[in-house]
Design a protein around this motif. Structure first.
Motif, PDB file in Angstrom:
ATOM      1  N   MET A 116      -6.156  -5.989   3.157  1.00 31.12           N
ATOM      2  CA  MET A 116      -5.372  -5.952   2.084  1.00 31.12           C
ATOM      3  C   MET A 116      -3.979  -6.860   2.231  1.00 31.12           C
ATOM      4  SD  MET A 116      -5.272  -4.526  -0.920  1.00 31.12           S
ATOM      5  CE  MET A 116      -6.377  -2.948  -0.892  1.00 31.12           C
ATOM      6  N   ILE A 130      -9.880  -3.586  -3.547  1.00 33.93           N
ATOM      7  CA  ILE A 130     -10.559  -2.446  -3.331  1.00 33.93           C
ATOM      8  C   ILE A 130     -12.096  -2.579  -4.151  1.00 33.93           C
ATOM      9  CG2 ILE A 130     -10.962   0.118  -3.831  1.00 33.93           C
ATOM     10  CD1 ILE A 130      -7.540  -0.083  -3.677  1.00 33.93           C
ATOM     11  N   LYS A 139      -6.417  -1.877   5.443  1.00 34.16           N
ATOM     12  CA  LYS A 139      -4.869  -2.529   5.434  1.00 34.16           C
ATOM     13  C   LYS A 139      -4.698  -3.850   5.553  1.00 34.16           C
ATOM     14  CE  LYS A 139      -2.549   2.398   4.964  1.00 34.16           C
ATOM     15  NZ  LYS A 139      -1.607   2.757   5.294  1.00 34.16           N
ATOM     16  N   ASP A 141     -15.712  -2.742  -2.177  1.00 31.74           N
ATOM     17  CA  ASP A 141     -16.944  -1.943  -2.729  1.00 31.74           C
ATOM     18  C   ASP A 141     -17.941  -2.755  -3.084  1.00 31.74           C
ATOM     19  OD1 ASP A 141     -17.531   0.917  -3.051  1.00 31.74           O
ATOM     20  OD2 ASP A 141     -17.820   0.180  -4.946  1.00 31.74           O
ATOM     21  N   THR A 193       0.713  -1.068   0.118  1.00 30.86           N
ATOM     22  CA  THR A 193      -0.020  -0.102  -0.009  1.00 30.86           C
ATOM     23  C   THR A 193       0.769   1.190  -0.180  1.00 30.86           C
ATOM     24  OG1 THR A 193      -0.029  -0.213   2.304  1.00 30.86           O
ATOM     25  CG2 THR A 193      -1.973  -1.065   1.215  1.00 30.86           C
ATOM     26  N   ASP A 214      -4.124   7.351  -0.068  1.00 33.07           N
ATOM     27  CA  ASP A 214      -5.443   6.922  -0.393  1.00 33.07           C
ATOM     28  C   ASP A 214      -5.941   7.298  -1.565  1.00 33.07           C
ATOM     29  OD1 ASP A 214      -5.613   6.016   2.438  1.00 33.07           O
ATOM     30  OD2 ASP A 214      -6.099   7.901   3.164  1.00 33.07           O
ATOM     31  N   LEU A 254      -5.396   4.880  -3.864  1.00 27.84           N
ATOM     32  CA  LEU A 254      -6.042   3.724  -3.876  1.00 27.84           C
ATOM     33  C   LEU A 254      -7.615   3.942  -4.395  1.00 27.84           C
ATOM     34  CD1 LEU A 254      -5.154   2.891  -0.036  1.00 27.84           C
ATOM     35  CD2 LEU A 254      -4.999   1.167  -2.059  1.00 27.84           C
ATOM     36  N   ALA A 255      -8.121   5.032  -4.155  1.00 26.84           N
ATOM     37  CA  ALA A 255      -9.414   5.300  -4.756  1.00 26.84           C
ATOM     38  C   ALA A 255      -9.540   5.375  -6.119  1.00 26.84           C
ATOM     39  CB  ALA A 255      -9.825   6.821  -4.270  1.00 26.84           C
ATOM     40  N   GLY A 313      -9.384   1.585  -7.402  1.00 29.23           N
ATOM     41  CA  GLY A 313     -10.711   1.236  -7.145  1.00 29.23           C
ATOM     42  C   GLY A 313     -11.450   1.754  -8.248  1.00 29.23           C
ATOM     43  N   PRO A 348     -15.731  -2.524   2.894  1.00 26.23           N
ATOM     44  CA  PRO A 348     -14.908  -1.959   2.441  1.00 26.23           C
ATOM     45  C   PRO A 348     -13.344  -2.517   2.965  1.00 26.23           C
ATOM     46  CG  PRO A 348     -16.238  -0.623   3.201  1.00 26.23           C
ATOM     47  CD  PRO A 348     -16.797  -1.912   3.669  1.00 26.23           C
ATOM     48  N   THR A 368      -4.335  -5.094  -5.574  1.00 26.82           N
ATOM     49  CA  THR A 368      -4.795  -4.140  -4.638  1.00 26.82           C
ATOM     50  C   THR A 368      -6.025  -3.363  -5.190  1.00 26.82           C
ATOM     51  OG1 THR A 368      -2.569  -3.812  -3.725  1.00 26.82           O
ATOM     52  CG2 THR A 368      -4.080  -1.778  -3.651  1.00 26.82           C
TER      53      THR A 368
END
Length: 450
Positions: free
Chosen positions: A276, A261, A273, A265, A125, A435, A438-439, A442, A270, A257
């Motif tokens: 993950m 995500i 870490k 979702d 991450t 973050d 990550l978003a 996803g 959700p 990863t």
């Protein structure tokens, strides 16, 4: 008593198995594609290709169980179906072409990469900001471009075929392609989702009617057979093969990863870490297990994520049951021998679709990239694409380089991935917000499955 979350839902056996079998059908064509590709690259006889197929299905089932149910510090405990990653295909083909490495060297690289992945999983991450969509999208696009020629060669009849390019071969490949396209356009529900598999069945049936399938080796194959470790010999370890597969493993973990995500979702749970890390550890342990049991690195299959979204069934126990079905299929050598008899041109019609969809997934992920306000992103994609084409355009381009570098210099996907990673770091620098990255991943995965 608190209500049971949809991810932890248990259901009657009949419904569980029917839903699980649906997942296996969606996964199946993609799952057996990699052993067929590698078997061809290694020039293995059909009985050895059947061993690869059995091992692939059995090990994939085991890794799926670990991801869904958890074991020790492994497994995301989410509805995940695992199959061999296409990211590993290009580098492994390059290794197969090197007689000093061969299949035992491939397995040595796979095992080493799995151990490497387990070591870095807790840190992935933190590494993710180095792989924004402009990098990961480029890698997926280049992956599709690197394996698309395999489907084209299959459509012609396979490399070395005496009738390569004959109208009959191309005609059958085209018929398979058209059936898949029509089923995808007109089909509904599961029919649409397994259009590739149904296209393969159609092509195989057509070849049976035309007398183009040989069952000479199937009679001698046992009905049941255990998948045993090291059936091709003990693994050997070569530096370039290990480095290549460790790069591949890094890409797989970054890709996974985004998958986790998206699954979290869609499933309404959700991913944090800890989850993950457990999921990535299972991916990595799957590579170690795969290398021991004659197969390759594993990752979650995106088409099954789409099936979860379509059906609304989010239970991890459904996917776990799918893993059990895969394990059962993996101990049926006769079935693997039947798959190994599928003519290359039938595979070619389906391969053009499967590999082309990988290209399309890369393009779709790149659609999330800002090319208007950031011209550097255009440069990253442009240069990376050209660098990745070197082994295809000029196979002797690196002939003066040390031979041990062959697995890297002969793999377009690795060259392109290193180019995209380096140029993004040089031109864009490291994003500050993990973050946000990550978003982005996803969102890109969800778009590709919508």
């Amino acid at each position: 008593m608190p209500p049971v979350h949809a991810v932890d839902e248990r259901m009657p056996l009949g419904r569980l198995l029917s839903l699980a079998f649906q997942h296996v059908l969606v996964l199946y064509a993609g799952a057996v594609a990699v052993p067929l590709i590698l078997g061809g690259a290694l020039k293995l006889p059909p009985d050895k290709v059947a061993v690869l197929i059995n091992a692939d299905l059995f090990a994939g089932g085991v890794v799926t169980l670990v991801q869904c149910l958890g074991a020790w510090k492994l497994g995301a405990r989410l509805p995940v179906m695992m199959g061999v990653s296409f990211v590993s295909v290009g580098p492994m083909i390059a290794m197969a072409a090197n007689p000093d490495i061969g299949i035992t060297g491939i397995y040595g690289g796979v095992i080493a990469s799995g151990l490497f992945g387990m070591a870095i999983s807790p840190l992935v991450t933190r590494l993710l900001p180095y792989f924004p969509p402009v990098v990961s999208g480029s890698i997926i696009l280049l992956l599709g471009l690197s394996i698309a020629p395999i489907g084209i060669r299959w459509a012609g009849g396979g490399v070395g075929a005496s009738d390569f390019g004959s109208p009959a071969n191309i005609g059958i490949a085209l018929a398979v392609l058209l059936v898949i396209v029509l089923l995808h356009k007109l089909g509904r529900g599961i029919v649409k989702n397994i259009s590739v598999l149904l296209g393969l069945v159609f092509g195989y049936a057509l070849c049976l009617l035309l007398g183009k399938v040989s069952f000479a080796d199937i009679g001698s194959a046992p009905t049941f057979g255990l998948v045993l470790p090291f059936q091709f010999g003990l693994p050997t370890f070569h530096l370039a093969a290990i480095v290549s597969m460790c790069i591949v493993m890094t890409v797989i973990l970054v890709e996974s990863t985004g998958m986790f995500i998206a699954i979290g979702d869609i499933a309404g749970r959700p991913v944090d870490k800890r989850t993950m890390t457990r999921g990535l550890m299972a991916d990595s342990a799957g590579a170690v297990f795969g290398g021991i049991f004659n197969t390759f690195p594993y990752t979650s299959f995106t088409q099954n994520i789409g099936l979860i979204s379509m059906t609304g069934v989010r239970s991890r126990y459904v996917c776990a049951a799918g893993g059990v079905i895969m394990m059962v299929l993996g101990i049926l050598p006769k079935l693997a021998h039947v798959i190994a008899t599928i003519p290359p041109y039938v595979l070619g019609g389906a391969g053009i679709v499967m590999f082309g969809m990988v290209i399309a997934a890369g393009v779709r992920m790149l659609s999330a990239v800002d090319f208007t306000n950031n011209k550097d992103n255009l440069l990253i994609v442009a240069v990376s694409c050209c660098v990745a084409m070197i082994p295809m355009a000029a196979p002797t381009f690196f002939v003066q380089f040390p031979k041990w570098l062959t697995p890297i210099t002969h793999s377009g996907i690795l060259l392109g991935a290193m180019s995209a990673f380096s140029l993004n770091l040089l031109l864009n620098g490291k994003p500050r917000n993990c973050d946000a990255t990550l978003a982005e991943h996803g969102a890109a995965i969800r778009r590709s499955e919508s």
